[in-house]
Design an enzyme around this catalytic site. Structure first.
Site, PDB file in Angstrom:
ATOM      1  N   ARG A 231       0.885  -1.223  -0.158  1.00  0.00           N
ATOM      2  CA  ARG A 231      -0.009  -0.120  -0.158  1.00  0.00           C
ATOM      3  C   ARG A 231       0.813   1.271  -0.084  1.00  0.00           C
ATOM      4  O   ARG A 231       0.329   2.263  -0.300  1.00  0.00           O
ATOM      5  CB  ARG A 231      -0.816   0.052   1.147  1.00  0.00           C
ATOM      6  CG  ARG A 231      -2.209  -0.870   1.201  1.00  0.00           C
ATOM      7  CD  ARG A 231      -2.844  -1.104   2.496  1.00  0.00           C
ATOM      8  NE  ARG A 231      -3.517   0.335   3.228  1.00  0.00           N
ATOM      9  CZ  ARG A 231      -4.428   0.600   2.941  1.00  0.00           C
ATOM     10  NH1 ARG A 231      -5.267   0.020   2.333  1.00  0.00           N
ATOM     11  NH2 ARG A 231      -4.808   2.131   3.617  1.00  0.00           N
TER      12      ARG A 231
ATOM     13  N   ASP B  78     -10.603   1.250   1.490  1.00  0.00           N
ATOM     14  CA  ASP B  78     -10.464   2.681   1.518  1.00  0.00           C
ATOM     15  C   ASP B  78     -11.828   3.289   1.196  1.00  0.00           C
ATOM     16  O   ASP B  78     -12.783   2.510   0.778  1.00  0.00           O
ATOM     17  CB  ASP B  78      -9.443   3.490   0.738  1.00  0.00           C
ATOM     18  CG  ASP B  78      -7.727   3.187   1.190  1.00  0.00           C
ATOM     19  OD1 ASP B  78      -7.860   2.761   2.302  1.00  0.00           O
ATOM     20  OD2 ASP B  78      -6.854   2.874   0.259  1.00  0.00           O
TER      21      ASP B  78
ATOM     22  N   TYR C  89     -10.191  -4.574   3.426  1.00  0.00           N
ATOM     23  CA  TYR C  89      -9.544  -3.335   3.936  1.00  0.00           C
ATOM     24  C   TYR C  89     -10.026  -2.269   3.048  1.00  0.00           C
ATOM     25  O   TYR C  89      -8.907  -2.120   2.002  1.00  0.00           O
ATOM     26  CB  TYR C  89      -8.049  -3.934   4.004  1.00  0.00           C
ATOM     27  CG  TYR C  89      -7.255  -3.016   4.697  1.00  0.00           C
ATOM     28  CD1 TYR C  89      -7.381  -1.826   5.334  1.00  0.00           C
ATOM     29  CD2 TYR C  89      -5.913  -3.512   4.866  1.00  0.00           C
ATOM     30  CE1 TYR C  89      -6.608  -0.894   5.893  1.00  0.00           C
ATOM     31  CE2 TYR C  89      -4.948  -2.374   5.215  1.00  0.00           C
ATOM     32  CZ  TYR C  89      -5.456  -1.225   5.605  1.00  0.00           C
ATOM     33  OH  TYR C  89      -4.347  -0.415   6.486  1.00  0.00           O
TER      34      TYR C  89
ATOM     35  N   ARG D  21       0.644   6.299  16.321  1.00  0.00           N
ATOM     36  CA  ARG D  21       0.860   7.289  15.948  1.00  0.00           C
ATOM     37  C   ARG D  21       0.364   8.434  16.731  1.00  0.00           C
ATOM     38  O   ARG D  21      -0.797   8.183  17.509  1.00  0.00           O
ATOM     39  CB  ARG D  21       0.570   7.658  14.304  1.00  0.00           C
ATOM     40  CG  ARG D  21      -1.127   7.127  14.237  1.00  0.00           C
ATOM     41  CD  ARG D  21      -1.482   7.210  12.603  1.00  0.00           C
ATOM     42  NE  ARG D  21      -2.761   6.608  12.275  1.00  0.00           N
ATOM     43  CZ  ARG D  21      -3.093   6.218  11.065  1.00  0.00           C
ATOM     44  NH1 ARG D  21      -2.366   6.272  10.142  1.00  0.00           N
ATOM     45  NH2 ARG D  21      -4.241   5.537  11.114  1.00  0.00           N
TER      46      ARG D  21
HETATM   47  N1  UDP Z   1       3.691   1.325   7.667  1.00  0.00           N
HETATM   48  C1  UDP Z   1       4.817   1.169   8.337  1.00  0.00           C
HETATM   49  N2  UDP Z   1       5.247   2.413   8.781  1.00  0.00           N
HETATM   50  C2  UDP Z   1       4.594   3.498   8.846  1.00  0.00           C
HETATM   51  C3  UDP Z   1       3.405   3.735   8.137  1.00  0.00           C
HETATM   52  C4  UDP Z   1       2.892   2.422   7.537  1.00  0.00           C
HETATM   53  O1  UDP Z   1       5.502   0.135   8.287  1.00  0.00           O
HETATM   54  O2  UDP Z   1       5.197   4.543   9.272  1.00  0.00           O
HETATM   55  C5  UDP Z   1       2.924  -0.120   7.137  1.00  0.00           C
HETATM   56  C6  UDP Z   1       2.255  -0.792   8.268  1.00  0.00           C
HETATM   57  O3  UDP Z   1       2.473  -2.281   7.643  1.00  0.00           O
HETATM   58  C7  UDP Z   1       0.866  -0.444   7.870  1.00  0.00           C
HETATM   59  C8  UDP Z   1       1.032  -0.501   6.196  1.00  0.00           C
HETATM   60  O4  UDP Z   1       2.244   0.202   6.152  1.00  0.00           O
HETATM   61  O5  UDP Z   1      -0.004  -1.596   8.239  1.00  0.00           O
HETATM   62  C9  UDP Z   1      -0.207   0.182   5.795  1.00  0.00           C
HETATM   63  O6  UDP Z   1      -0.234   1.768   6.115  1.00  0.00           O
HETATM   64  P1  UDP Z   1      -1.422   2.602   5.988  1.00  0.00           P
HETATM   65  O7  UDP Z   1      -1.007   3.876   6.566  1.00  0.00           O
HETATM   66  O8  UDP Z   1      -1.769   2.525   4.688  1.00  0.00           O
HETATM   67  O9  UDP Z   1      -2.578   1.983   7.100  1.00  0.00           O
HETATM   68  P2  UDP Z   1      -3.764   2.756   7.371  1.00  0.00           P
HETATM   69  O10 UDP Z   1      -3.986   4.073   6.635  1.00  0.00           O
HETATM   70  O11 UDP Z   1      -4.902   1.982   6.556  1.00  0.00           O
HETATM   71  O12 UDP Z   1      -3.922   2.784   8.755  1.00  0.00           O
END
Ligand code: UDP
Length: 371
Positions: free
Chosen positions: A170, A354, A352, A278
């Site tokens: 992603r 968006d 999953y 985060r």
């Molecule tokens: N990810 C990571 N480090 C980061 C941000 C994301 O390793 O700083 C990885 C992590 O495995 C996560 C995936 O990328 O599950 C997808 O992140 P995304 O931000 O797409 O997730 P969402 O927005 O759905 O929370």
């Protein structure tokens, strides 16, 4: 008697409800929460739209979906560029030339590509079988160790070696100085908040909140010809085949007496020791990164903690591993036999999705269903 009972007032349900109404159908939308908009719900705190169930940044390449949502809200110009904080070292996300420069001191795309290639070769991965191998082969071991491993294990509660490779795909990897997180032609946040967008979709439709369909299913079923169910598909069937796993998120939200806490909407804590994944500072979604944000003397932040879902918690992320995929396929068979019920959305389809994909899926269903 209604034509459609829509269970769940999130994006899927609201789009379906809107389209059905446009086609002259009678619709009742219900939701067990005391508000509409599902997980995209935003709440006003001191003039800031707080994303109550986690950050939502609308992004899409789908022209039809973008035109569609713009009928219900104006969108601001927002570009998501999160910062990763690894033990106080800050890195630009997604992985781009700023990240590679900070990590290795490399200056040109060629140098960055060589570093990644060298680390990939050293790891000896040809066919990545899991998220760890996929990550190392995309960006090398250093970035995997500092920016991916801890974050991913916190988010999913499983080691990266037990997670599917596609999750990390992603994220873009760029050999340019472009730190726009999403590879999307269109991106923005609805001005006035997501709740207003969903309100506009649901305009003129009867909506009842604080109403639990599954608690009184027979009575609700008797009220409509057909049901659109957007809740968890396993819960619909009383978990008869077992529970699908989800990841849940807990938010610790604080109103702070300062105009600017972290200078960015999202800062990811990518080490494994920090308990949160985060911190979101909501005002930066709304006002863009300019001095306008300073007009508000306060700010709202949310720390996000990822947790294993247990019945009764809010489900957020379907866990797309093999075990759950197989179980979902069996629920899907049951769902197909329910001829009066349409299952849709992230929970109804255990996908999953968006936001734009949810809307596209709802519009596809409408095109088939509402002829
Ligand atoms: N990810 C990571 N480090 C980061 C941000 C994301 O390793 O700083 C990885 C992590 O495995 C996560 C995936 O990328 O599950 C997808 O992140 P995304 O931000 O797409 O997730 P969402 O927005 O759905 O929370």
């Amino acid at each position: 008697m209604y034509d459609y009972l829509v269970v769940g007032a999130g994006l899927y349900g609201a789009v379906f409800g809107h389209e059905a109404k446009e086609k002259g159908k009678s619709v009742l939308v219900i939701d067990r929460r005391d508000h509409i908009a599902g997980n995209v719900y935003t709440e006003d705190v001191e003039g800031i739209h707080v994303h109550k169930y986690g950050a939502h940044i609308f992004h899409t390449n789908d022209e039809q979906v973008w035109t569609y949502v713009n009928r219900f809200a104006r969108f601001n110009r927002f570009t998501n560029s999160p910062v990763a904080n690894y033990k106080g070292e800050l890195y630009s996300l997604p992985f781009n030339m700023y990240t590679f420069n900070k990590m290795w001191g490399v200056v040109t795309p060629q140098q960055a590509a060589e570093r990644i290639e060298a680390q990939r070769a050293e790891a000896g991965i040809t066919e990545p079988r899991n998220l760890e191998e996929q990550a190392i082969s995309l960006v090398g071991r250093d970035i995997y160790e500092k920016l991916i491993k801890g974050y991913t294990q916190k988010q999913w509660g499983r080691p990266c070696t037990e997670l599917p490779a596609f999750i990390i795909r992603r994220l873009p990897v760029r050999l340019t100085f472009d730190n726009n997180y999403f590879n999307a032609l269109y991106q923005g946040i609805p001005i006035g908040g997501y709740t207003r967008l969903v309100e506009n979709l649901l305009e003129g439709i009867e909506v009842r909140t604080g109403v639990d369909y599954l608690k009184d299913k027979a009575a609700f079923d008797a009220m409509a010809e057909k049901v659109v169910f957007t809740g968890p598909v396993d819960e619909y069937f009383g978990y008869s085949l077992g529970t699908l796993e989800y990841r849940s998120v807990r938010f610790e939200t604080e109103l702070l007496d300062m105009p600017n806490y972290q200078g960015n909407a999202a800062v990811n804590y990518t080490d494994s020791e920090t308990p949160w994944t985060r911190i979101i500072e909501h005002k930066w979604f709304e006002f863009g990164k300019d001095e306008n944000g300073q007009d508000l003397p306060k700010t709202v932040i949310s720390r996000e903690y990822s947790s294993e879902w247990r019945p009764g918690d809010e489900p957020y992320y379907p866990v797309n591993d093999e075990k759950n995929g197989t179980l979902y396929a069996r629920y899907r068979e049951l769902a197909e036999k329910e001829s009066r019920v349409i299952f849709g959305g992230r929970l109804g389809e255990y996908k999953y999705y968006d936001m734009d994909q949810v809307i596209a899926a709802a519009l596809r269903t409408c095109a088939q269903e509402l002829r």
